[in-house]
Motif scaffolding. Structure first.
Motif, PDB file in Angstrom:
ATOM      1  N   THR A   1       0.830  -1.204   0.000  1.00  0.00           N
ATOM      2  CA  THR A   1       0.000   0.000   0.000  1.00  0.00           C
ATOM      3  C   THR A   1       0.866   1.256   0.000  1.00  0.00           C
ATOM      4  O   THR A   1       0.531   2.256  -0.630  1.00  0.00           O
ATOM      5  N   ARG A   2       1.993   1.167   0.662  1.00  0.00           N
ATOM      6  CA  ARG A   2       2.917   2.310   0.746  1.00  0.00           C
ATOM      7  C   ARG A   2       3.846   2.409  -0.453  1.00  0.00           C
ATOM      8  O   ARG A   2       4.715   3.272  -0.509  1.00  0.00           O
ATOM      9  N   GLY A   3       3.690   1.500  -1.389  1.00  0.00           N
ATOM     10  CA  GLY A   3       4.468   1.595  -2.622  1.00  0.00           C
ATOM     11  C   GLY A   3       5.606   0.620  -2.768  1.00  0.00           C
ATOM     12  O   GLY A   3       6.295   0.617  -3.783  1.00  0.00           O
ATOM     13  N   ARG A   4       5.824  -0.230  -1.779  1.00  0.00           N
ATOM     14  CA  ARG A   4       6.898  -1.236  -1.888  1.00  0.00           C
ATOM     15  C   ARG A   4       6.474  -2.274  -2.907  1.00  0.00           C
ATOM     16  O   ARG A   4       5.369  -2.810  -2.850  1.00  0.00           O
ATOM     17  N   VAL A   5       7.330  -2.543  -3.867  1.00  0.00           N
ATOM     18  CA  VAL A   5       7.046  -3.518  -4.910  1.00  0.00           C
ATOM     19  C   VAL A   5       7.787  -4.810  -4.594  1.00  0.00           C
ATOM     20  O   VAL A   5       9.003  -4.800  -4.377  1.00  0.00           O
ATOM     21  N   PHE A   6       7.036  -5.890  -4.527  1.00  0.00           N
ATOM     22  CA  PHE A   6       7.612  -7.220  -4.319  1.00  0.00           C
ATOM     23  C   PHE A   6       7.522  -7.972  -5.633  1.00  0.00           C
ATOM     24  O   PHE A   6       6.484  -7.950  -6.299  1.00  0.00           O
TER      25      PHE A   6
END
Length: 85
Positions: free
Chosen positions: A33-38
């Protein structure tokens, strides 16, 4: 998880053995949600790890409640028995 800092969320990933898989999944969702891409490979590895941990926990739970386990002698099935206080 929304109230956790980024560092607090990262702790869930770095110390996965200390936390339940559900908590780690929630931390991952908040990080996304905070923009971290996995990457999909990374997420798949986490899912496999969580599933293995769930299977182990389920097996341990089943063993714990298995008839003959020493803990079972403490289970009272008499509904008229009074609880000690």
């Amino acid at each position: 998880m929304a109230n956790k800092s980024d560092e607090g969320l990262l702790e869930y990933l770095e110390n996965r053995t200390k936390f339940r898989p559900e908590a780690i999944e929630a931390a991952i969702a908040e990080m996304q949600t905070r923009g971290r891409v996995f990457g999909e490979e990374e997420l798949s590895a986490y899912r496999r790890e969580f599933e293995q941990r769930r299977e182990i926990t389920e097996k341990e739970d089943n063993e714990f409640w298995k008839p003959g386990n020493s803990w079972n002698k403490n289970i009272v099935t008499d509904e008229t028995a009074h609880a000690s206080r």
